[in-house]
Scaffold this motif. Structure first.
Motif, PDB file in Angstrom:
ATOM      1  N   MET A 226       0.955  -1.054  -0.104  1.00  0.00           N
ATOM      2  CA  MET A 226      -0.041   0.027  -0.023  1.00  0.00           C
ATOM      3  C   MET A 226       0.965   1.203  -0.066  1.00  0.00           C
ATOM      4  SD  MET A 226      -2.674   1.269   2.915  1.00  0.00           S
ATOM      5  CE  MET A 226      -3.289   2.863   2.818  1.00  0.00           C
ATOM      6  N   ALA A 227       0.838   2.145  -1.144  1.00  0.00           N
ATOM      7  CA  ALA A 227       1.464   3.338  -1.137  1.00  0.00           C
ATOM      8  C   ALA A 227       0.761   4.497  -0.016  1.00  0.00           C
ATOM      9  CB  ALA A 227       1.504   3.908  -2.481  1.00  0.00           C
ATOM     10  N   PHE A 228       1.732   5.230   0.574  1.00  0.00           N
ATOM     11  CA  PHE A 228       0.942   6.345   1.288  1.00  0.00           C
ATOM     12  C   PHE A 228       1.860   7.469   1.069  1.00  0.00           C
ATOM     13  CE2 PHE A 228       4.111   4.406   4.181  1.00  0.00           C
ATOM     14  CZ  PHE A 228       4.915   5.371   4.604  1.00  0.00           C
ATOM     15  N   ARG A 229       1.048   8.784   1.067  1.00  0.00           N
ATOM     16  CA  ARG A 229       1.787   9.959   1.127  1.00  0.00           C
ATOM     17  C   ARG A 229       2.004  10.639   2.303  1.00  0.00           C
ATOM     18  NH1 ARG A 229       0.673  14.294  -3.917  1.00  0.00           N
ATOM     19  NH2 ARG A 229       1.855  12.382  -4.744  1.00  0.00           N
ATOM     20  N   PHE A 230       3.140  11.345   2.359  1.00  0.00           N
ATOM     21  CA  PHE A 230       3.719  12.063   3.711  1.00  0.00           C
ATOM     22  C   PHE A 230       4.281  13.106   3.601  1.00  0.00           C
ATOM     23  CE2 PHE A 230       7.630   9.634   2.357  1.00  0.00           C
ATOM     24  CZ  PHE A 230       8.619  10.260   2.845  1.00  0.00           C
ATOM     25  N   HIS A 231       4.168  13.926   4.732  1.00  0.00           N
ATOM     26  CA  HIS A 231       4.921  15.276   4.790  1.00  0.00           C
ATOM     27  C   HIS A 231       5.929  15.022   5.678  1.00  0.00           C
ATOM     28  CE1 HIS A 231       1.368  16.872   2.527  1.00  0.00           C
ATOM     29  NE2 HIS A 231       0.704  16.236   3.595  1.00  0.00           N
ATOM     30  N   LYS A 232       7.201  15.536   5.423  1.00  0.00           N
ATOM     31  CA  LYS A 232       8.321  15.720   6.239  1.00  0.00           C
ATOM     32  C   LYS A 232       8.125  17.265   6.811  1.00  0.00           C
ATOM     33  CE  LYS A 232      11.748  14.095   8.611  1.00  0.00           C
ATOM     34  NZ  LYS A 232      13.178  14.020   8.135  1.00  0.00           N
ATOM     35  N   MET A 233       8.148  17.455   8.244  1.00  0.00           N
ATOM     36  CA  MET A 233       7.981  18.668   9.060  1.00  0.00           C
ATOM     37  C   MET A 233       8.664  18.749  10.061  1.00  0.00           C
ATOM     38  SD  MET A 233       3.622  18.992   8.541  1.00  0.00           S
ATOM     39  CE  MET A 233       3.875  21.264   8.481  1.00  0.00           C
ATOM     40  N   HIS A 234       9.109  19.739  10.594  1.00  0.00           N
ATOM     41  CA  HIS A 234       9.517  19.866  11.854  1.00  0.00           C
ATOM     42  C   HIS A 234       8.928  21.282  12.648  1.00  0.00           C
ATOM     43  CE1 HIS A 234      12.423  23.131  11.329  1.00  0.00           C
ATOM     44  NE2 HIS A 234      12.832  22.570   9.996  1.00  0.00           N
ATOM     45  N   GLY A 235       9.248  21.164  13.933  1.00  0.00           N
ATOM     46  CA  GLY A 235       9.096  22.255  14.621  1.00  0.00           C
ATOM     47  C   GLY A 235      10.449  22.529  15.458  1.00  0.00           C
ATOM     48  N   LEU A 236      11.210  23.522  15.128  1.00  0.00           N
ATOM     49  CA  LEU A 236      12.403  23.910  15.779  1.00  0.00           C
ATOM     50  C   LEU A 236      13.445  22.858  15.945  1.00  0.00           C
ATOM     51  CD1 LEU A 236      11.105  25.708  18.838  1.00  0.00           C
ATOM     52  CD2 LEU A 236      11.751  26.648  16.846  1.00  0.00           C
ATOM     53  N   GLY A 237      13.193  21.907  14.611  1.00  0.00           N
ATOM     54  CA  GLY A 237      14.431  20.756  14.663  1.00  0.00           C
ATOM     55  C   GLY A 237      13.695  19.298  15.236  1.00  0.00           C
ATOM     56  N   ASN A 238      12.657  19.611  15.847  1.00  0.00           N
ATOM     57  CA  ASN A 238      11.972  18.193  16.287  1.00  0.00           C
ATOM     58  C   ASN A 238      10.959  17.787  15.144  1.00  0.00           C
ATOM     59  OD1 ASN A 238       9.326  17.667  18.874  1.00  0.00           O
ATOM     60  ND2 ASN A 238      10.598  16.329  17.719  1.00  0.00           N
ATOM     61  N   ASP A 239      11.517  16.563  14.594  1.00  0.00           N
ATOM     62  CA  ASP A 239      11.108  16.400  13.305  1.00  0.00           C
ATOM     63  C   ASP A 239      10.164  15.170  13.042  1.00  0.00           C
ATOM     64  OD1 ASP A 239      13.061  14.536  13.713  1.00  0.00           O
ATOM     65  OD2 ASP A 239      13.434  14.320  11.383  1.00  0.00           O
ATOM     66  N   PHE A 240       9.290  15.352  12.003  1.00  0.00           N
ATOM     67  CA  PHE A 240       7.873  14.573  12.056  1.00  0.00           C
ATOM     68  C   PHE A 240       7.743  13.921  10.586  1.00  0.00           C
ATOM     69  CE2 PHE A 240       7.142  18.101  14.861  1.00  0.00           C
ATOM     70  CZ  PHE A 240       7.118  17.319  16.083  1.00  0.00           C
ATOM     71  N   VAL A 241       7.262  12.595  10.456  1.00  0.00           N
ATOM     72  CA  VAL A 241       6.805  12.035   9.323  1.00  0.00           C
ATOM     73  C   VAL A 241       5.053  12.356   9.553  1.00  0.00           C
ATOM     74  CG1 VAL A 241       6.284  10.228   8.000  1.00  0.00           C
ATOM     75  CG2 VAL A 241       8.539  10.714   8.385  1.00  0.00           C
ATOM     76  N   VAL A 242       4.213  13.067   8.535  1.00  0.00           N
ATOM     77  CA  VAL A 242       3.084  13.356   8.864  1.00  0.00           C
ATOM     78  C   VAL A 242       2.187  12.736   7.649  1.00  0.00           C
ATOM     79  CG1 VAL A 242       1.128  15.229   9.465  1.00  0.00           C
ATOM     80  CG2 VAL A 242       3.743  15.464  10.266  1.00  0.00           C
ATOM     81  N   ILE A 243       1.433  11.703   8.100  1.00  0.00           N
ATOM     82  CA  ILE A 243       0.668  11.012   7.188  1.00  0.00           C
ATOM     83  C   ILE A 243      -0.803  11.373   7.225  1.00  0.00           C
ATOM     84  CG2 ILE A 243      -0.176   8.912   6.315  1.00  0.00           C
ATOM     85  CD1 ILE A 243       2.440   7.637   7.537  1.00  0.00           C
ATOM     86  N   ASP A 244      -1.360  11.870   6.106  1.00  0.00           N
ATOM     87  CA  ASP A 244      -2.762  12.331   6.151  1.00  0.00           C
ATOM     88  C   ASP A 244      -3.643  10.801   5.719  1.00  0.00           C
ATOM     89  OD1 ASP A 244      -5.117  13.325   6.182  1.00  0.00           O
ATOM     90  OD2 ASP A 244      -4.586  15.200   4.848  1.00  0.00           O
ATOM     91  N   ALA A 245      -4.221  10.260   6.640  1.00  0.00           N
ATOM     92  CA  ALA A 245      -4.918   9.040   6.499  1.00  0.00           C
ATOM     93  C   ALA A 245      -6.626   9.262   6.800  1.00  0.00           C
ATOM     94  CB  ALA A 245      -4.620   8.046   7.610  1.00  0.00           C
ATOM     95  N   ARG A 246      -6.972  10.666   6.538  1.00  0.00           N
ATOM     96  CA  ARG A 246      -8.403  10.848   6.722  1.00  0.00           C
ATOM     97  C   ARG A 246      -9.446  10.485   5.511  1.00  0.00           C
ATOM     98  NH1 ARG A 246      -7.866  17.220   7.452  1.00  0.00           N
ATOM     99  NH2 ARG A 246      -6.242  17.163   5.806  1.00  0.00           N
ATOM    100  N   ALA A 247      -8.665  10.405   4.437  1.00  0.00           N
ATOM    101  CA  ALA A 247      -9.665   9.820   3.425  1.00  0.00           C
ATOM    102  C   ALA A 247      -9.206   8.379   3.208  1.00  0.00           C
ATOM    103  CB  ALA A 247      -9.197  10.551   1.975  1.00  0.00           C
TER     104      ALA A 247
END
Length: 267
Positions: free
Chosen positions: A1-22
């Protein structure tokens, strides 16, 4: 299963954010740990999944780099607020509200909790001045801001070997759900310097809930006035709180890139 993700950070505290609402995405702790791995995965401090919510604009689930699901993450809350353009966010730690202004986000983190059973601790004690010590770190305060924190006020945060003593405190039996460890130096009535050993992550560039818990503990002790700047290795957050009111946290949220990945590659 493929998924799209956003790489984000807040002051260097970094995240992979996956939008699974749909499209729903079922993750195991092992998959979360594999995605977070900085050598063989995408790499992040926390993996964030946005899901539909019946009580808010979005539900935010949070996995630490060790694969454990946790209740709250202040820096990730700002990132999610940025992605959805502001609104309400459901978390295991409570309902949050986020507003955005360009790359800045302000999140209403709810009211802090101070009861020993709310932290939680293994037995009753004064959470404003705990009769405990780990080497030179003594008499901390404990605050729950959606997740558990212990705060030590010290003359110099950089002099504390937090990478060595942090794991010992995190796993001490007094904290049945483990704990985030904060060492803070009050510079002035309006400024605190802070370093954080984050539960399930380790030393981090920034911790939004740690900044909130530390500011609350300092205001409660009469050491600073709100709003107060909390300076972390990755940058500064502004925390505003007064007794009887919710905590408001303001700081940057940064979108780095968007990409696709195959979940099957992560176990």
């Amino acid at each position: 299963m493929a998924f799209r993700f956003h790489k984000m950070h807040g002051l260097g505290n970094d995240f992979v954010v996956i939008d699974a609402r749909a499209d729903a995405l079922a993750l195991t702790p092992a998959q979360a740990r594999a995605i977070a791995d900085r050598r063989t995965g995408v790499g992040c401090d926390q993996l964030i999944v946005m899901e539909p919510s019946t009580i808010a604009d979005v539900r935010m689930r949070i996995w630490n780099a060790d694969g454990g699901e946790v209740e709250a993450c202040g820096n990730a809350s700002r990132c999610v607020a940025l992605l959805i353009g502001g609104g309400t966010i459901e978390t295991l730690g409570g309902l949050l509200t986020g507003d955005t202004d360009g790359a800045q986000a302000t999140v209403d983190m709810g009211a802090p909790r101070f009861g020993w059973g709310e932290i939680p601790l293994a037995y009753a004690m004064d959470t404003a001045f705990m009769p405990l010590a780990w080497e030179q770190l003594e008499n901390p305060a404990a605050v729950n801001v959606g997740n558990p924190h212990v705060i030590f006020f010290v003359p110099d945060t950089d002099a504390v070997e937090l990478e060595r003593i942090g794991p010992e405190i995190e796993h001490d039996p007094i904290f049945p759900e483990r704990v985030n460890v904060n060492v803070a130096t009050v510079v002035s009535r309006g400024l605190i310097r802070l370093r954080v050993w984050e539960r399930g992550v380790g030393l981090t560039q920034a911790c939004g809930t740690g900044a909130c818990a530390t500011a609350v503990a300092a205001i409660r002790a009469g050491l600073v006035d709100g709003p107060v700047e909390v300076a972390l290795p990755g940058g500064s957050l502004t925390i505003d709180w007064a007794p009887g009111r919710p905590i408001r946290m303001t700081g940057p949220a940064t979108h780095v890139f968007t990409a696709d990945a195959d979940l099957a590659r992560f176990g």
